[in-house]
Scaffold this motif. Structure first.
Motif, PDB file in Angstrom:
ATOM      1  N   ALA A 168      53.390  46.301  44.494  1.00 48.20           N
ATOM      2  CA  ALA A 168      52.892  47.474  44.386  1.00 48.20           C
ATOM      3  C   ALA A 168      54.063  48.711  43.875  1.00 48.20           C
ATOM      4  O   ALA A 168      53.655  49.428  43.249  1.00 48.20           O
ATOM      5  CB  ALA A 168      52.252  48.029  45.689  1.00 48.20           C
ATOM      6  N   ASP A 169      55.343  48.260  44.294  1.00 51.95           N
ATOM      7  CA  ASP A 169      56.385  49.305  44.202  1.00 51.95           C
ATOM      8  C   ASP A 169      57.137  48.989  42.773  1.00 51.95           C
ATOM      9  O   ASP A 169      58.041  49.737  42.650  1.00 51.95           O
ATOM     10  CB  ASP A 169      57.617  49.104  45.260  1.00 51.95           C
ATOM     11  N   ILE A 170      56.623  47.917  42.014  1.00 53.12           N
ATOM     12  CA  ILE A 170      57.147  47.840  40.723  1.00 53.12           C
ATOM     13  C   ILE A 170      56.159  47.865  39.629  1.00 53.12           C
ATOM     14  O   ILE A 170      55.576  46.855  39.464  1.00 53.12           O
ATOM     15  CB  ILE A 170      57.916  46.294  40.561  1.00 53.12           C
ATOM     16  N   ASP A 171      55.945  48.972  38.830  1.00 53.42           N
ATOM     17  CA  ASP A 171      54.745  49.006  38.243  1.00 53.42           C
ATOM     18  C   ASP A 171      54.459  48.145  36.931  1.00 53.42           C
ATOM     19  O   ASP A 171      53.263  47.565  36.862  1.00 53.42           O
ATOM     20  CB  ASP A 171      54.836  50.625  37.546  1.00 53.42           C
ATOM     21  N   ASP A 172      55.642  47.631  36.435  1.00 52.90           N
ATOM     22  CA  ASP A 172      55.508  46.850  35.255  1.00 52.90           C
ATOM     23  C   ASP A 172      55.641  45.374  35.270  1.00 52.90           C
ATOM     24  O   ASP A 172      56.026  44.810  34.400  1.00 52.90           O
ATOM     25  CB  ASP A 172      56.149  47.434  34.011  1.00 52.90           C
ATOM     26  N   ARG A 173      55.794  45.168  36.858  1.00 48.34           N
ATOM     27  CA  ARG A 173      55.997  43.633  37.076  1.00 48.34           C
ATOM     28  C   ARG A 173      54.555  42.977  37.109  1.00 48.34           C
ATOM     29  O   ARG A 173      54.156  42.534  37.845  1.00 48.34           O
ATOM     30  CB  ARG A 173      56.611  43.659  38.437  1.00 48.34           C
ATOM     31  N   LEU A 174      54.145  42.632  35.732  1.00 48.53           N
ATOM     32  CA  LEU A 174      52.910  42.263  35.477  1.00 48.53           C
ATOM     33  C   LEU A 174      52.836  40.683  35.688  1.00 48.53           C
ATOM     34  O   LEU A 174      53.024  39.869  34.562  1.00 48.53           O
ATOM     35  CB  LEU A 174      52.277  42.611  34.453  1.00 48.53           C
ATOM     36  N   ASP A 175      53.248  39.892  36.828  1.00 48.98           N
ATOM     37  CA  ASP A 175      53.525  38.738  36.901  1.00 48.98           C
ATOM     38  C   ASP A 175      52.537  37.651  37.301  1.00 48.98           C
ATOM     39  O   ASP A 175      52.784  36.238  37.714  1.00 48.98           O
ATOM     40  CB  ASP A 175      54.782  38.710  38.006  1.00 48.98           C
ATOM     41  N   LYS A 176      51.189  38.091  37.192  1.00 51.30           N
ATOM     42  CA  LYS A 176      50.207  37.386  37.752  1.00 51.30           C
ATOM     43  C   LYS A 176      48.830  37.478  36.599  1.00 51.30           C
ATOM     44  O   LYS A 176      48.685  38.873  36.252  1.00 51.30           O
ATOM     45  CB  LYS A 176      49.753  37.508  39.208  1.00 51.30           C
ATOM     46  N   ILE A 177      48.020  36.565  36.120  1.00 46.88           N
ATOM     47  CA  ILE A 177      47.022  36.911  35.585  1.00 46.88           C
ATOM     48  C   ILE A 177      45.785  36.432  36.211  1.00 46.88           C
ATOM     49  O   ILE A 177      46.008  35.136  37.039  1.00 46.88           O
ATOM     50  CB  ILE A 177      46.952  36.419  34.156  1.00 46.88           C
ATOM     51  N   THR A 178      44.517  36.791  36.170  1.00 44.53           N
ATOM     52  CA  THR A 178      43.437  36.324  36.532  1.00 44.53           C
ATOM     53  C   THR A 178      42.297  36.267  35.605  1.00 44.53           C
ATOM     54  O   THR A 178      42.136  37.186  34.832  1.00 44.53           O
ATOM     55  CB  THR A 178      42.981  37.168  37.732  1.00 44.53           C
ATOM     56  N   CYS A 179      41.400  35.299  35.407  1.00 48.39           N
ATOM     57  CA  CYS A 179      40.538  35.193  34.358  1.00 48.39           C
ATOM     58  C   CYS A 179      39.170  34.656  35.102  1.00 48.39           C
ATOM     59  O   CYS A 179      39.407  33.598  36.143  1.00 48.39           O
ATOM     60  CB  CYS A 179      40.730  34.266  33.128  1.00 48.39           C
ATOM     61  N   GLU A 180      38.094  35.063  35.075  1.00 51.94           N
ATOM     62  CA  GLU A 180      36.772  34.904  35.677  1.00 51.94           C
ATOM     63  C   GLU A 180      36.018  33.973  34.758  1.00 51.94           C
ATOM     64  O   GLU A 180      35.860  34.032  33.566  1.00 51.94           O
ATOM     65  CB  GLU A 180      35.908  36.211  35.781  1.00 51.94           C
ATOM     66  N   TYR A 181      35.565  33.047  35.191  1.00 50.99           N
ATOM     67  CA  TYR A 181      34.654  32.140  34.603  1.00 50.99           C
ATOM     68  C   TYR A 181      33.010  32.231  34.969  1.00 50.99           C
ATOM     69  O   TYR A 181      32.752  32.177  36.109  1.00 50.99           O
ATOM     70  CB  TYR A 181      34.661  30.620  34.850  1.00 50.99           C
ATOM     71  N   GLY A 182      32.377  32.937  34.144  1.00 52.19           N
ATOM     72  CA  GLY A 182      30.905  33.151  34.537  1.00 52.19           C
ATOM     73  C   GLY A 182      30.660  34.732  34.238  1.00 52.19           C
ATOM     74  O   GLY A 182      30.825  35.059  33.329  1.00 52.19           O
ATOM     75  N   GLY A 183      29.963  35.367  35.234  1.00 54.18           N
ATOM     76  CA  GLY A 183      29.368  36.620  35.206  1.00 54.18           C
ATOM     77  C   GLY A 183      30.107  37.473  34.322  1.00 54.18           C
ATOM     78  O   GLY A 183      31.203  37.679  33.822  1.00 54.18           O
ATOM     79  N   ARG A 184      29.047  38.308  33.676  1.00 54.20           N
ATOM     80  CA  ARG A 184      29.486  39.211  32.585  1.00 54.20           C
ATOM     81  C   ARG A 184      29.952  40.580  33.362  1.00 54.20           C
ATOM     82  O   ARG A 184      30.549  41.468  32.387  1.00 54.20           O
ATOM     83  CB  ARG A 184      28.182  39.364  31.638  1.00 54.20           C
ATOM     84  N   VAL A 185      29.743  40.964  34.364  1.00 53.47           N
ATOM     85  CA  VAL A 185      30.296  42.199  35.135  1.00 53.47           C
ATOM     86  C   VAL A 185      31.362  41.375  35.963  1.00 53.47           C
ATOM     87  O   VAL A 185      31.272  40.489  36.692  1.00 53.47           O
ATOM     88  CB  VAL A 185      29.267  42.519  36.202  1.00 53.47           C
ATOM     89  N   PRO A 186      32.418  42.082  36.246  1.00 57.59           N
ATOM     90  CA  PRO A 186      33.686  41.432  36.854  1.00 57.59           C
ATOM     91  C   PRO A 186      33.484  41.357  38.364  1.00 57.59           C
ATOM     92  O   PRO A 186      32.767  42.307  39.037  1.00 57.59           O
ATOM     93  CB  PRO A 186      34.906  42.904  36.765  1.00 57.59           C
ATOM     94  N   LEU A 187      33.967  40.249  38.730  1.00 53.21           N
ATOM     95  CA  LEU A 187      33.842  39.903  39.971  1.00 53.21           C
ATOM     96  C   LEU A 187      32.394  39.718  40.751  1.00 53.21           C
ATOM     97  O   LEU A 187      32.142  39.413  41.806  1.00 53.21           O
ATOM     98  CB  LEU A 187      34.552  40.815  40.966  1.00 53.21           C
ATOM     99  N   ILE A 188      31.293  39.669  39.818  1.00 51.19           N
ATOM    100  CA  ILE A 188      29.868  39.870  40.354  1.00 51.19           C
ATOM    101  C   ILE A 188      29.367  38.257  39.552  1.00 51.19           C
ATOM    102  O   ILE A 188      29.142  38.290  38.510  1.00 51.19           O
ATOM    103  CB  ILE A 188      29.221  40.655  39.806  1.00 51.19           C
ATOM    104  N   MET A 189      29.006  37.558  40.604  1.00 47.82           N
ATOM    105  CA  MET A 189      28.217  36.302  39.908  1.00 47.82           C
ATOM    106  C   MET A 189      29.111  35.405  39.112  1.00 47.82           C
ATOM    107  O   MET A 189      28.270  34.585  38.524  1.00 47.82           O
ATOM    108  CB  MET A 189      26.764  36.566  39.518  1.00 47.82           C
ATOM    109  N   SER A 190      30.389  35.639  39.101  1.00 47.54           N
ATOM    110  CA  SER A 190      31.042  34.637  38.342  1.00 47.54           C
ATOM    111  C   SER A 190      31.106  33.105  39.146  1.00 47.54           C
ATOM    112  O   SER A 190      30.988  33.205  40.419  1.00 47.54           O
ATOM    113  CB  SER A 190      32.573  34.783  37.999  1.00 47.54           C
TER     114      SER A 190
END
Length: 374
Positions: A168-190
């Protein structure tokens, strides 16, 4: 009293010319005020119901995951897609990039050789998502690998992908990715999602044995961010507006030359420069290389997938030693003698086939003295 033709025309013209005045007059009447009160009451009820439903879903999702895990044939196909994407990146990089399974995926592979285990009393599902660790030679190299992975998953139809920040204290440290398989709404019914963490491995390309490593540890991203370029497509937060379009063919077709051109980090980072948080908290950001190398083999359905050298130790200590206590060979909860026999038999089968398993964990305490439920 009937309105004359001229009066009707004049009234119609007034409505056309002064619609706002007409609406205000109508709403100011007793009937209009009653209608407004009724609409407000109905709106409040709908909003309250929506809030209750959203809160219930949010709690349910964060405790139990996306929902029912994929059926076994679908989960096997999803795992196959993830492996193909990762293997493709490794090949195009000239084997500078590496990956292995971690967390719940590693736990499931060691216990069953798949993402679930059919026992006599229940079906054990150690995890609903797929957890991966990807090693690159530098933070800058990770940026290219990250963009390629995101574009490829979306090209395969994975519906939502994010770049994430685990510090949280390093704004541009984008060291992880997440991809959803399924639902067309984020985090819902995937059906499920894949989490991919990055770490820096400074060993020479293709040399994954301990003696040839430039450093005695792999490490999480440095705090200084020196040499790490900012991306114009990446905002300084983790989840908002970070979805990746699947139209970037350049990223999907990323060639090996682009990765090979990136510099290495053969020198040890400064002690205070390495981020010591998730998921390397136990090692203060620097994980000993003997936990990973040489990479071992695990089974996931019909696929042979890479897993860390000291599988049980890494599993116990990963993410702040979340599995450090108790028996990790058996799932939590009551088990029958038949359940325990099935798990032991499966571990022996995996071991005999040359794959890592729970065999060692089951043959030592506290698993050894665990008794079946009566």
């Amino acid at each position: 009293m009937m309105m004359s033709h001229d009066d009707a025309v004049n009234a119609g013209m007034y409505v056309v010319m002064h619609p706002v005045d007409v609406v205000i007059t109508a709403l100011s009447s007793a009937q209009g005020k009653a209608a407004i009160r009724g609409a407000l009451q109905a709106t409040r009820k709908v909003a309250a119901l929506a809030a209750v439903l959203f809160t219930a879903f949010y709690v349910w999702y964060n405790i139990w995951g996306e929902g029912p895990p994929p059926p076994a044939p679908l989960f096997e196909r999803i795992v196959g897609q993830v492996c193909d994407v990762l293997d493709g990146v490794v090949k195009r990089s000239g084997e500078r990039v590496e990956w292995f399974i971690v967390e719940g995926s590693l736990l499931a592979a060691l216990r069953y050789g798949r993402m679930d285990g059919v026992l006599d009393s229940r079906v054990d599902k150690p995890d609903h998502d797929i957890d991966i660790a990807v090693g690159t030679r530098s933070e800058e190299e990770w940026e290219d690998v990250r963009e390629s992975l995101l574009a490829e998953f979306e090209a395969l139809g994975w519906t939502w992908c994010w770049r994430k920040n685990t510090a949280a204290d390093i704004d541009d440290r984008l060291d992880k990715i997440t991809c959803e398989y399924g639902g067309r709404v984020p985090l819902i019914m995937s059906w499920t999602h894949v989490d991919i963490h990055n770490y820096i491995t400074p060993g020479p390309p293709g040399a994954r044995d301990r003696e040839k490593q430039a450093l005695p540890f792999v490490y999480s991203h440095r705090r200084s961010r020196s040499g790490v370029r900012a991306s114009s497509r990446v905002p300084p937060w983790s989840l908002v507006s970070t979805r990746v379009p699947a139209t970037d063919e350049r990223m999907v077709a990323m060639g090996a030359d682009r990765i090979r051109s990136k510099g290495d980090n053969p020198s040890a980072p400064h002690e205070d420069d390495v981020y010591g948080g998730y998921p390397f908290e136990y090692w203060d950001g620097k994980m000993p290389i003997d936990l990973i190398y040489p990479l071992a083999k695990c089974r996931l359905y019909s696929r042979t997938v890479p897993c860390p050298n000291k599988t049980l130790k890494l599993l116990r200590l990963w993410h702040g030693a979340e599995h450090a206590y108790g028996c990790i060979g058996y799932p939590l909860g009551d088990l029958t003698a038949s359940d325990m026999a099935i798990i032991r038999e499966r571990s022996e089968q995996l071991h005999a086939a040359g794959f890592r398993s729970m065999r060692d964990a089951l043959n030592m305490e506290p698993c050894l003295s665990q008794q079946p439920a009566k």
